[in-house]
Design an enzyme around this catalytic site. Structure first.
Site: not given
Length: 357
Positions: A177, A313
């Site tokens: 990003y 996760r």
């Protein structure tokens, strides 16, 4: 030996354990980038983490990556986040907002504007749009005079985050990003003071962090980094030199923590541990790789010198992850099809562990 369940002092916060819920995009925000009641429940369910870092939150409309992600650039967004942070605090938790400016990893169909980046070089891969995945477009290269404004956008969003009840913010300097794009040697082809040399390539990251520290204080400011990561086609030359220089500059800003992903080998990461004098959060396994972080990975990095350990996760399907790690009960598997599916299925529907007689 340090235990994953020892308390830790982070700035003005006392964390009851060393477990950090890492930021994970879940695209459940309402229209206008507003947080929802379901998001409040989701984060409150996981408030036993020592620290929660929220999903990536765009600091401006221009910085939005995907549809369905939340923002912190309007008064309405601030108001929508307040019930989320209140729910976490009511459940005894602590939460930082991750501020994520997407840079080139976006699309005009999502934001209404051409994405901006250090240089006019498209990301590798397809980006999510309201009509489905599309090839990443060629972004508009920022003019030199525009770059400081993008750096300040993190600080402006940080002020809104504190107003919304967050305990602090984490700048997303990883995974391809905007901050990562400036650090890159193939996404950043600039010839001004923001490109070329290591000193110039770290400048945007340092300015963004410095502005945020000025706005909300170092104790409320962290940054996530992915040394040597290749997300969205990013390449970085001179990784040890680049990140040693960056961490040396950040050390002078007295930030709360640096959050490193295991995107480089141990020798590089351990060298950065020696460089960085402050609190280090480590994600011990490659984000979105084949393996999820487990207790063994966490204990290993605590021995290697990390103060806090990021779990990603595993937190999706295990709202009671801290207790599962503590007691050694099985870690439930996650349904990958519901990562970005929308709705409460695969979001609020994972139960705590049920003990049987």
């Amino acid at each position: 030996m340090t235990s994953l369940f020892d308390s830790y002092r982070l700035g003005d916060l006392t964390l009851p354990n060393r477990v950090v819920m890492a930021p994970m995009t879940r695209v459940r925000a309402a229209a206008g980038g507003l947080a929802t009641a379901s998001m409040a429940t989701y984060y409150a369910q996981r408030a036993t983490a020592g620290l929660i870092v929220s999903e990536g939150v765009q600091p401006s409309l221009l910085g939005q990556s995907s549809p369905g992600t939340p923002g912190l650039h309007t008064d309405e967004q601030v108001a929508a986040w307040r019930p989320v942070t209140a729910a976490v605090h009511t459940n005894g938790g602590r939460i930082f907002a991750q501020l994520m400016h997407s840079g080139r990893v976006s699309h005009p169909d999502t934001t209404g504007s051409r994405p901006v980046a250090p240089s006019a070089v498209a990301a590798v891969g397809e980006v999510f749009t309201p009509t489905g995945p599309q090839p990443a477009p060629v972004p508009r290269a920022l003019e030199s005079a525009e770059v400081p404004e993008q750096a300040r956008s993190y600080a402006e969003a940080a002020l809104r985050a504190i107003d919304a009840g967050f305990d602090g913010v984490e700048l997303h300097g990883a995974n391809g990003y905007l901050i990562s794009q400036f650090l890159s040697s193939n996404a950043n082809l600039r010839t001004d003071r923001y490109g070329g040399s290591v000193t110039n390539r770290i400048r945007f990251a340092v300015e963004a962090v410095a502005a945020t520290v000025d706005a909300v204080g170092g104790a409320r400011t962290g940054i996530r980094l992915s040394p040597g990561g290749t997300f969205w086609g990013i390449e970085e030359s001179d990784v040890p030199e680049l990140y040693t220089a960056l961490l040396t500059e950040l050390a002078g800003l007295d930030v709360a923590y640096v959050h490193l992903e295991a995107t480089a080998d141990d020798d590089v990461l351990l060298g950065l541990r020696r460089t960085w004098p402050g609190t280090l959060v480590v994600n011990p396994v490659l984000p979105m790789g084949p393996k999820q972080t487990g207790r063994t990975d966490a204990d290993r990095w605590l021995e290697l010198g990390a103060e806090l350990i990021g779990f990603g996760r595993a937190f999706i399907a295990n709202p009671d992850l801290v207790e599962r790690l503590r007691t050694g009960v099985p870690i439930a598997p996650v349904d990958e099809a519901t990562y970005y599916h929308g709705g409460d299925a695969g979001y609020l529907t994972y139960p705590s562990y049920q003990h049987t007689a």
